[in-house]
Scaffold this active site. Structure first.
Site, PDB file in Angstrom:
ATOM      1  N   GLN A 171      60.560 -19.191 -21.003  1.00  0.00           N
ATOM      2  CA  GLN A 171      61.372 -19.960 -19.915  1.00  0.00           C
ATOM      3  C   GLN A 171      61.134 -19.626 -18.643  1.00  0.00           C
ATOM      4  OE1 GLN A 171      63.880 -22.371 -20.041  1.00  0.00           O
ATOM      5  NE2 GLN A 171      63.918 -21.927 -17.669  1.00  0.00           N
ATOM      6  N   GLN A 173      61.447 -21.326 -15.628  1.00  0.00           N
ATOM      7  CA  GLN A 173      62.384 -21.723 -14.316  1.00  0.00           C
ATOM      8  C   GLN A 173      63.255 -20.847 -14.167  1.00  0.00           C
ATOM      9  OE1 GLN A 173      64.320 -25.313 -14.379  1.00  0.00           O
ATOM     10  NE2 GLN A 173      64.706 -25.356 -12.091  1.00  0.00           N
ATOM     11  N   GLY A 300      70.991 -25.292 -21.752  1.00  0.00           N
ATOM     12  CA  GLY A 300      71.280 -26.514 -22.583  1.00  0.00           C
ATOM     13  C   GLY A 300      70.126 -26.915 -23.026  1.00  0.00           C
ATOM     14  N   MET A 302      65.845 -27.429 -21.138  1.00  0.00           N
ATOM     15  CA  MET A 302      64.659 -27.397 -20.122  1.00  0.00           C
ATOM     16  C   MET A 302      63.521 -28.279 -20.254  1.00  0.00           C
ATOM     17  SD  MET A 302      63.722 -25.445 -17.590  1.00  0.00           S
ATOM     18  CE  MET A 302      62.349 -25.893 -16.780  1.00  0.00           C
ATOM     19  N   GLU A 303      63.384 -29.078 -18.922  1.00  0.00           N
ATOM     20  CA  GLU A 303      62.464 -30.174 -18.923  1.00  0.00           C
ATOM     21  C   GLU A 303      61.028 -29.939 -18.973  1.00  0.00           C
ATOM     22  OE1 GLU A 303      64.408 -28.942 -16.529  1.00  0.00           O
ATOM     23  OE2 GLU A 303      63.645 -29.066 -14.495  1.00  0.00           O
ATOM     24  N   ASN A 304      60.583 -29.197 -19.827  1.00  0.00           N
ATOM     25  CA  ASN A 304      59.108 -28.875 -20.047  1.00  0.00           C
ATOM     26  C   ASN A 304      58.390 -30.221 -20.055  1.00  0.00           C
ATOM     27  OD1 ASN A 304      59.389 -25.997 -19.354  1.00  0.00           O
ATOM     28  ND2 ASN A 304      60.186 -25.888 -21.588  1.00  0.00           N
ATOM     29  N   HIS A 327      69.471 -36.121 -19.649  1.00  0.00           N
ATOM     30  CA  HIS A 327      69.366 -35.239 -18.354  1.00  0.00           C
ATOM     31  C   HIS A 327      67.871 -34.682 -18.306  1.00  0.00           C
ATOM     32  CE1 HIS A 327      70.563 -32.286 -15.444  1.00  0.00           C
ATOM     33  NE2 HIS A 327      69.698 -31.426 -15.661  1.00  0.00           N
ATOM     34  N   GLU A 328      67.351 -34.249 -19.465  1.00  0.00           N
ATOM     35  CA  GLU A 328      66.050 -33.488 -19.475  1.00  0.00           C
ATOM     36  C   GLU A 328      65.111 -34.404 -19.442  1.00  0.00           C
ATOM     37  OE1 GLU A 328      66.150 -30.613 -18.828  1.00  0.00           O
ATOM     38  OE2 GLU A 328      68.339 -30.227 -19.673  1.00  0.00           O
ATOM     39  N   GLU A 350      67.768 -31.480  -9.635  1.00  0.00           N
ATOM     40  CA  GLU A 350      69.135 -31.570 -10.273  1.00  0.00           C
ATOM     41  C   GLU A 350      70.090 -32.715 -10.061  1.00  0.00           C
ATOM     42  OE1 GLU A 350      68.965 -30.167 -12.876  1.00  0.00           O
ATOM     43  OE2 GLU A 350      67.482 -28.628 -12.730  1.00  0.00           O
ATOM     44  N   ARG A 587      73.526 -19.336 -25.076  1.00  0.00           N
ATOM     45  CA  ARG A 587      73.648 -20.328 -24.000  1.00  0.00           C
ATOM     46  C   ARG A 587      74.592 -19.931 -23.056  1.00  0.00           C
ATOM     47  NH1 ARG A 587      75.306 -26.918 -24.112  1.00  0.00           N
ATOM     48  NH2 ARG A 587      74.679 -27.318 -21.872  1.00  0.00           N
ATOM     49  N   LYS A 589      75.841 -20.931 -20.071  1.00  0.00           N
ATOM     50  CA  LYS A 589      76.895 -21.803 -19.486  1.00  0.00           C
ATOM     51  C   LYS A 589      78.254 -22.004 -20.541  1.00  0.00           C
ATOM     52  CE  LYS A 589      78.210 -26.670 -19.326  1.00  0.00           C
ATOM     53  NZ  LYS A 589      78.197 -27.803 -20.301  1.00  0.00           N
TER      54      LYS A 589
HETATM   55  N1  BES Z   1      66.100 -27.417 -15.383  1.00  0.00           N
HETATM   56  C1  BES Z   1      67.533 -27.063 -15.720  1.00  0.00           C
HETATM   57  C2  BES Z   1      67.506 -25.653 -16.210  1.00  0.00           C
HETATM   58  C3  BES Z   1      67.432 -24.681 -15.114  1.00  0.00           C
HETATM   59  C4  BES Z   1      67.912 -24.636 -13.817  1.00  0.00           C
HETATM   60  C5  BES Z   1      66.788 -23.538 -15.641  1.00  0.00           C
HETATM   61  C6  BES Z   1      67.588 -23.895 -12.958  1.00  0.00           C
HETATM   62  C7  BES Z   1      66.626 -22.436 -14.634  1.00  0.00           C
HETATM   63  C8  BES Z   1      67.083 -22.699 -13.241  1.00  0.00           C
HETATM   64  C9  BES Z   1      67.556 -28.250 -16.957  1.00  0.00           C
HETATM   65  O1  BES Z   1      67.205 -29.352 -16.550  1.00  0.00           O
HETATM   66  C10 BES Z   1      69.260 -28.120 -16.826  1.00  0.00           C
HETATM   67  O2  BES Z   1      69.629 -28.463 -15.719  1.00  0.00           O
HETATM   68  N2  BES Z   1      70.103 -27.990 -17.869  1.00  0.00           N
HETATM   69  C11 BES Z   1      71.562 -27.855 -18.037  1.00  0.00           C
HETATM   70  C12 BES Z   1      71.643 -29.169 -18.657  1.00  0.00           C
HETATM   71  C13 BES Z   1      72.891 -29.822 -18.225  1.00  0.00           C
HETATM   72  C14 BES Z   1      73.266 -30.091 -16.977  1.00  0.00           C
HETATM   73  C15 BES Z   1      73.148 -31.297 -19.055  1.00  0.00           C
HETATM   74  C16 BES Z   1      71.872 -26.867 -18.801  1.00  0.00           C
HETATM   75  O3  BES Z   1      71.036 -26.031 -19.370  1.00  0.00           O
HETATM   76  O4  BES Z   1      73.015 -26.843 -19.155  1.00  0.00           O
HETATM   77 ZN    ZN Z   2      68.206 -30.168 -14.909  1.00  0.00          ZN
END
Ligand code: BES
Ligand code: ZN
Length: 632
Positions: A171, A173, A300, A302-304, A327-328, A350, A587, A589
């Site tokens: 991961q 980012q 949740g 990651m947009e790799n 989202h991704e 974002e 996770r 969040k």
């Molecule tokens: N790119 C992000 C995850 C991220 C952001 C990792 C900043 C590290 C630093 C990913 O696209 C994201 O936003 N994930 C969210 C999804 C949700 C908003 C639908 C998540 O993981 O909760």
């Molecule tokens: Zn995102």
């Protein structure tokens, strides 16, 4: 050179000063931190304060990796061949970002180059300075990662669904690519890459690149990413993975135990892809596949590119949480095609993506769902506005001296999306869609700053619609805390009924059994629960739980909302589930708000401590770092 640590950074911010060094080349990590006189005036808005790389002198344009994954020692080792482009003709040093890497050698044309590794900054790692002879335009770094690499998680078989094989995922980012590849770890820099990944024979490796689902499992896998991407999108996973197509260009990789459920849950991915293309321009990345990770994945999703990494906690059985996929996928346009130049500009990734997510959800599932999701997102935003310090409510946030991981909030997401919604409402949806289409084309495969975006807006929408848009208003959204007065307020008719039901329950006019919940969607449940008063009586809690068995909700979001209520009210019958939830999900969040809430009482903290200690060996380094403060 010294970059302020996060603890120190927080102290400095509290007194209104923090400063990153001006010169990213120096490698003396001991210089004193100079106090800042003010915020914005002294900030170079296009500078990346989270990378040591000397990108104004030399650019890395292509990376060729040859890497072996050793599951016994939990190390990746091998070589990274970096192609260089000189920006300053007289550049004699290349500075790369690294974190916890052992650098075995650096060479060019089989001749060793001298290098030095600076002492480590706790947040940013160590600058690797390499002497560059004038004729050299390609170097090879031979290196080994640390088992504690911040961007890699090594899982034992027991942490996987199949329990038989180990698993690895990266991961990167925001600033973790440097913990598994020595590179210029700044989103300003785009590279193409190739890789050879060597694994135990029975495992499959996948990357954010061309993947061959039907490749022979022989332990040697080749990848190519021909489009230039920022370093935070380089990704690798290795495990006992199978593949199932979902459509012509979409499919899912997962452990065999999860593959059918995942393919069913996310079967609308192909329609989402087509709908998004029709609105916002052709999909640039050929294929769009999903990789379902073990539950310790800290995000949740990651947009790799070409292969979004997805938490298994959204496989709910009813597609209720698939906005994560929208989202991704949307990041394929906003983020991966047009990229934030620095982490200050994260809202460009974002905010646009969150706006697109709502639009995709509306196209696929209709306006009711769009409205409900927008209200829930708006409520998350209001909660953050109520709790974050003013400076952290600014979309173009000043991150000097701070780790981007530590300031993760709804501001770049939901405030960004609300800002775009306001512009949409002012200029009209069709006109705004035309703007977005042109924006993605104008900046395709470029990394841009907030200020470049504002300049573009100035030349386009601001000049086309001067009667409804103004520069002052745009700046207020981007550079001021809070939500500007008169901003759109998302609403949902479906939720009005939920408000009536909740009021009826709270005033004891309705008993839970009298509420017609059979047809409620997950969103309606979330709205019902999230808007209950903070303090409920034991009787109310028992009534709700008896009627709806909330403690045992199989939906991870509903369970989260209910467990938050349980902790705030010390509703003990839910604590068994709470413990199980905390130790089985990584996770952030979902677990962080629970740890935060638990840490508010002595008893709660002791409970949190027990769960954390049990869960810690299975948590990702980022989840550990984000939560350990609550259990100390
Ligand atoms: N790119 C992000 C995850 C991220 C952001 C990792 C900043 C590290 C630093 C990913 O696209 C994201 O936003 N994930 C969210 C999804 C949700 C908003 C639908 C998540 O993981 O909760
Ligand atoms: Zn995102």
């Amino acid at each position: 050179m010294r970059f302020v640590s996060i603890v120190l950074g927080a102290l400095l911010l509290a007194t209104g000063c923090s400063k990153a060094p001006e010169d990213s080349q120096a490698v003396d990590n001991t210089a004193a931190i100079k106090p800042l006189t003010s915020h914005e005036q002294s900030m170079n808005v296009s500078r990346d304060y989270h990378s040591f790389a000397n990108v104004d002198e030399v650019l890395v344009t292509h990376i060729n990796l040859d890497i072996t994954a050793n599951f016994d020692t939990q190390q990746l080792s091998g070589t990274a061949v970096l192609d260089l482009k000189r920006i300053a003709a007289d550049a004699d040093t290349l500075v790369l970002d690294t974190r916890d890497l052992v650098i075995n050698s650096v060479s060019a044309n089989d001749t060793a180059l001298s290098f030095s590794l600076a002492s480590a900054d706790p947040e940013l790692g160590s600058a690797l300075s390499i002497s560059l002879p004038s004729e050299v335009n390609q170097i090879t770094v031979d290196y080994t990662t640390s088992p504690e690499a911040s961007g890699v998680q090594w899982l034992t078989p027991l942490q996987t669904a199949g329990k038989r094989h180990p698993f690895l995922f990266t991961q990167a980012q925001a600033v973790h690519a440097r913990s598994f590849i020595p590179l210029q770890d700044s989103p300003k820099v785009r590279v193409t890459y190739q890789a050879t990944i060597r694994t135990p024979k029975e495992l499959l490796a996948v990357m954010s690149a061309s993947n061959q689902a039907d490749t022979e499992r022989d332990g040697v896998y080749e990848f190519n990413m021909p489009q230039p991407i920022p370093s935070y999108l380089i990704a690798l996973a290795i495990g006992d993975l199978s593949f199932k197509p979902m459509g012509e260009r979409t499919g899912v990789y997962a452990e065999p135990e999860l593959i059918e459920a995942a393919a069913k849950e996310f079967e609308d991915t192909e329609s989402m892809l087509i709908a998004t293309e029709n609105k916002y321009g052709p999909y640039s990345w050929e294929r769009y596949d999903l990789l379902i990770l073990p539950p310790s994945f800290p995000f949740g999703g990651m947009e790799n590119p070409r292969l979004s990494f997805i938490t298994p906690t959204v496989i709910a059985g009813d597609k209720s949480l698939v906005s994560l996929i929208a989202h991704e996928l949307a990041h394929s346009w906003s983020g991966n095609t047009v990229t934030n130049a620095t982490w200050r500009d994260l809202w460009l990734n974002e905010g646009f993506t969150t706006y697109l997510t709502y639009r995709i959800m509306e196209m696929i599932y209709g306006t009711d769902r769009y409205n409900m999701e927008a209200v829930l997102g708006y409520q998350d935003l209001l909660a953050d506005i109520a709790s974050l310090p003013a400076d952290d409510q600014i979309m173009a946030i000043d991150l000097r001296g701070r780790n981007p991981d530590d300031v993760f909030s709804n501001i770049p997401y939901e405030k960004g999306a609300l800002f775009l919604r306001e512009i949409e409402q002012k200029v009209g949806r069709d006109n705004f869609d035309a703007f977005l289409l042109a924006y993605f084309e104008a900046f395709a495969f470029k990394s841009i700053t907030t200020d470049e975006f504002v300049a573009y807006l100035d030349q386009t929408l601001l000049s086309d619609y001067p009667d409804v848009l103004s520069k002052e208003r745009i700046k207020e959204w981007i550079f001021s805390p809070g939500i500007p007065a008169g901003a759109p307020v998302p609403g949902s008719d479906a939720f009005s009924k939920i408000d009536t039901a909740r009021s009826g329950f709270l005033s004891a006019v309705l008993s839970p059994e009298d509420i017609a919940t059979d047809a409620w969607t997950v969103h309606e449940w979330l709205y019902f629960l999230n808007n209950l008063p903070e303090q409920l009586t034991d009787e109310q809690l028992v009534k709700l739980d008896t009627a709806f068995d909330l403690t045992n909700s199989p939906n991870n979001e509903i369970a989260h909302s209910w467990l938050m209520i349980a902790v705030a009210n010390e509703y003990k019958p839910a604590y068994g589930r709470l413990h199980e939830y905390l130790v089985s999900i990584g996770r952030n969040k979902l677990v962080k708000p629970l740890y935060r809430e638990l840490s508010k009482t002595v008893e709660g903290k002791a409970f949190a401590k027990r769960a954390f200690e049990q869960a810690k060996p299975g948590y990702h380094p980022l989840t550990i770092k984000a939560n350990e403060g609550y259990v100390q």
